[in-house]
Design a protein around this motif. Structure first.
Motif, PDB file in Angstrom:
ATOM      1  N   GLN A   1       0.835  -1.195   0.000  1.00 61.63           N
ATOM      2  CA  GLN A   1       0.000   0.000   0.000  1.00 61.63           C
ATOM      3  C   GLN A   1       0.873   1.249   0.000  1.00 61.63           C
ATOM      4  O   GLN A   1       2.078   1.163   0.184  1.00 61.63           O
ATOM      5  N   ASN A   2       0.251   2.378  -0.202  1.00 63.78           N
ATOM      6  CA  ASN A   2       0.964   3.648  -0.127  1.00 63.78           C
ATOM      7  C   ASN A   2       0.957   4.125   1.316  1.00 63.78           C
ATOM      8  O   ASN A   2      -0.100   4.216   1.936  1.00 63.78           O
ATOM      9  N   LEU A   3       2.137   4.406   1.851  1.00 60.01           N
ATOM     10  CA  LEU A   3       2.268   4.888   3.223  1.00 60.01           C
ATOM     11  C   LEU A   3       2.606   6.370   3.194  1.00 60.01           C
ATOM     12  O   LEU A   3       3.563   6.773   2.532  1.00 60.01           O
ATOM     13  N   ASN A   4       1.819   7.177   3.903  1.00 59.20           N
ATOM     14  CA  ASN A   4       2.005   8.626   3.954  1.00 59.20           C
ATOM     15  C   ASN A   4       2.561   9.053   5.307  1.00 59.20           C
ATOM     16  O   ASN A   4       2.006   8.702   6.343  1.00 59.20           O
ATOM     17  N   PHE A   5       3.631   9.836   5.272  1.00 59.47           N
ATOM     18  CA  PHE A   5       4.231  10.426   6.467  1.00 59.47           C
ATOM     19  C   PHE A   5       4.395  11.916   6.198  1.00 59.47           C
ATOM     20  O   PHE A   5       4.527  12.336   5.050  1.00 59.47           O
TER      21      PHE A   5
ATOM     22  N   TYR B   1      15.869  10.897  12.556  1.00 57.89           N
ATOM     23  CA  TYR B   1      16.654  11.792  11.711  1.00 57.89           C
ATOM     24  C   TYR B   1      16.246  13.261  11.889  1.00 57.89           C
ATOM     25  O   TYR B   1      17.066  14.130  12.149  1.00 57.89           O
ATOM     26  N   PHE B   2      14.948  13.554  11.743  1.00 58.04           N
ATOM     27  CA  PHE B   2      14.494  14.946  11.793  1.00 58.04           C
ATOM     28  C   PHE B   2      14.458  15.509  13.215  1.00 58.04           C
ATOM     29  O   PHE B   2      14.457  16.714  13.394  1.00 58.04           O
ATOM     30  N   LYS B   3      14.380  14.638  14.209  1.00 56.23           N
ATOM     31  CA  LYS B   3      14.249  15.060  15.611  1.00 56.23           C
ATOM     32  C   LYS B   3      13.029  15.977  15.788  1.00 56.23           C
ATOM     33  O   LYS B   3      13.038  16.934  16.545  1.00 56.23           O
ATOM     34  N   LEU B   4      11.975  15.626  15.070  1.00 56.31           N
ATOM     35  CA  LEU B   4      10.687  16.313  15.107  1.00 56.31           C
ATOM     36  C   LEU B   4       9.597  15.245  15.130  1.00 56.31           C
ATOM     37  O   LEU B   4       9.832  14.121  14.686  1.00 56.31           O
ATOM     38  N   PRO B   5       8.402  15.596  15.610  1.00 53.50           N
ATOM     39  CA  PRO B   5       7.305  14.632  15.498  1.00 53.50           C
ATOM     40  C   PRO B   5       7.050  14.286  14.032  1.00 53.50           C
ATOM     41  O   PRO B   5       7.055  15.174  13.169  1.00 53.50           O
ATOM     42  N   VAL B   6       6.865  13.022  13.761  1.00 52.65           N
ATOM     43  CA  VAL B   6       6.556  12.538  12.416  1.00 52.65           C
ATOM     44  C   VAL B   6       5.158  11.948  12.476  1.00 52.65           C
ATOM     45  O   VAL B   6       4.843  11.153  13.357  1.00 52.65           O
ATOM     46  N   TYR B   7       4.326  12.359  11.554  1.00 57.03           N
ATOM     47  CA  TYR B   7       2.938  11.907  11.504  1.00 57.03           C
ATOM     48  C   TYR B   7       2.774  10.906  10.372  1.00 57.03           C
ATOM     49  O   TYR B   7       3.395  11.037   9.322  1.00 57.03           O
ATOM     50  N   GLN B   8       1.923   9.906  10.602  1.00 55.36           N
ATOM     51  CA  GLN B   8       1.595   8.928   9.577  1.00 55.36           C
ATOM     52  C   GLN B   8       0.087   8.850   9.512  1.00 55.36           C
ATOM     53  O   GLN B   8      -0.585   8.892  10.545  1.00 55.36           O
ATOM     54  N   GLY B   9      -0.450   8.785   8.308  1.00 52.96           N
ATOM     55  CA  GLY B   9      -1.897   8.701   8.198  1.00 52.96           C
ATOM     56  C   GLY B   9      -2.380   8.826   6.773  1.00 52.96           C
ATOM     57  O   GLY B   9      -1.724   8.390   5.832  1.00 52.96           O
ATOM     58  N   ILE B  10      -3.517   9.475   6.653  1.00 52.84           N
ATOM     59  CA  ILE B  10      -4.197   9.593   5.365  1.00 52.84           C
ATOM     60  C   ILE B  10      -4.057  11.023   4.864  1.00 52.84           C
ATOM     61  O   ILE B  10      -4.261  11.979   5.612  1.00 52.84           O
TER      62      ILE B  10
ATOM     63  N   GLN C   1      -2.920   9.334  11.921  1.00 52.25           N
ATOM     64  CA  GLN C   1      -3.328   8.093  12.547  1.00 52.25           C
ATOM     65  C   GLN C   1      -2.316   7.677  13.610  1.00 52.25           C
ATOM     66  O   GLN C   1      -2.676   7.070  14.595  1.00 52.25           O
ATOM     67  N   ARG C   2      -1.043   8.016  13.380  1.00 52.03           N
ATOM     68  CA  ARG C   2       0.028   7.714  14.333  1.00 52.03           C
ATOM     69  C   ARG C   2       0.978   8.903  14.412  1.00 52.03           C
ATOM     70  O   ARG C   2       1.136   9.642  13.454  1.00 52.03           O
TER      71      ARG C   2
END
Length: 142
Positions: free
Chosen positions: A3-7, A102-111, A127-128
Motif C-alpha cells: 500500500q501507499n504509506l504517507n508520512f 533523523y528529523f528530531k521532530l514529530p513525524v505523523y503517519q496517516g491519510i 493516525q500515528r
C-alpha cells in the motif's frame, strides 16, 4: 498487501538540500531526483531497503503563503510529505521511527486526501505520531 504509506513532518525551514543525502542513506536510494512544478517541489527515487518508490514533496517556497488554512499547522508550518508507494505496511513503524530519529521532530503517519473543489488543498489526517525524544546528548553523567 502492498500500500501507499504517507508520512509528514511540519517544519517551514527545512530545505531539500539539507536532508537529501542523509535520506538517500537511510532509505538506501541510489539518487533522489529533484524537480519542481508550478506548485510542488519534490524528490523521488527507489528505496532498495523498503522495495518501493519514495516521493518527498511540499509546496514551492513562493506558494507557501497561498496555502489553505487546512494545510497550515498552528505555527504556519508547511508539511513535508513523504509517500512510500507500494510499500509493505509491516515497515510503517520502522519508517516512522527512522524519520523521527533523523528529523528530531514529530513525524505523523496517516491519510492524505485532496480537498474537493480546490486546486492544491489537502487534508492531513494523522493516525500515528512518532515522537521519541533523544536526550542522550544533553545529559552528562560524571
Amino acid at each position: 498487501m502492498m500500500q501507499n504509506l504517507n508520512f509528514w513532518v511540519y517544519n517551514k525551514e527545512l530545505r531539500f538540500d539539507q536532508f537529501r543525502e542523509e535520506l538517500e542513506k537511510i532509505f538506501d536510494i541510489r539518487e533522489l531526483f529533484h524537480d519542481t512544478e508550478n506548485y510542488w517541489e519534490y524528490m523521488f527515487g527507489d528505496s532498495k531497503k523498503f522495495q518501493c518508490r519514495v516521493n518527498i514533496s511540499r509546496p514551492n517556497q513562493w506558494e507557501q503563503n497561498n496555502l489553505s488554512d487546512s494545510v497550515k499547522k498552528e505555527k504556519n508550518e508547511i508539511p513535508l510529505h513523504l509517500i512510500f508507494y507500494g510499500c509493505n505496511p509491516a515497515f510503517t513503524d520502522q519508517i516512522g521511527n527512522e524519520l523521527n530519529h533523523y528529523f528530531k521532530l514529530p513525524v505523523y503517519q496517516g491519510i492524505v486526501s485532496k480537498i474537493p473543489d480546490t486546486d492544491y488543498g489537502y487534508n492531513f489526517i494523522k493516525q500515528r505520531i512518532y515522537n521519541k525524544i533523544d536526550f542522550s546528548g544533553l545529559i552528562k553523567i560524571k
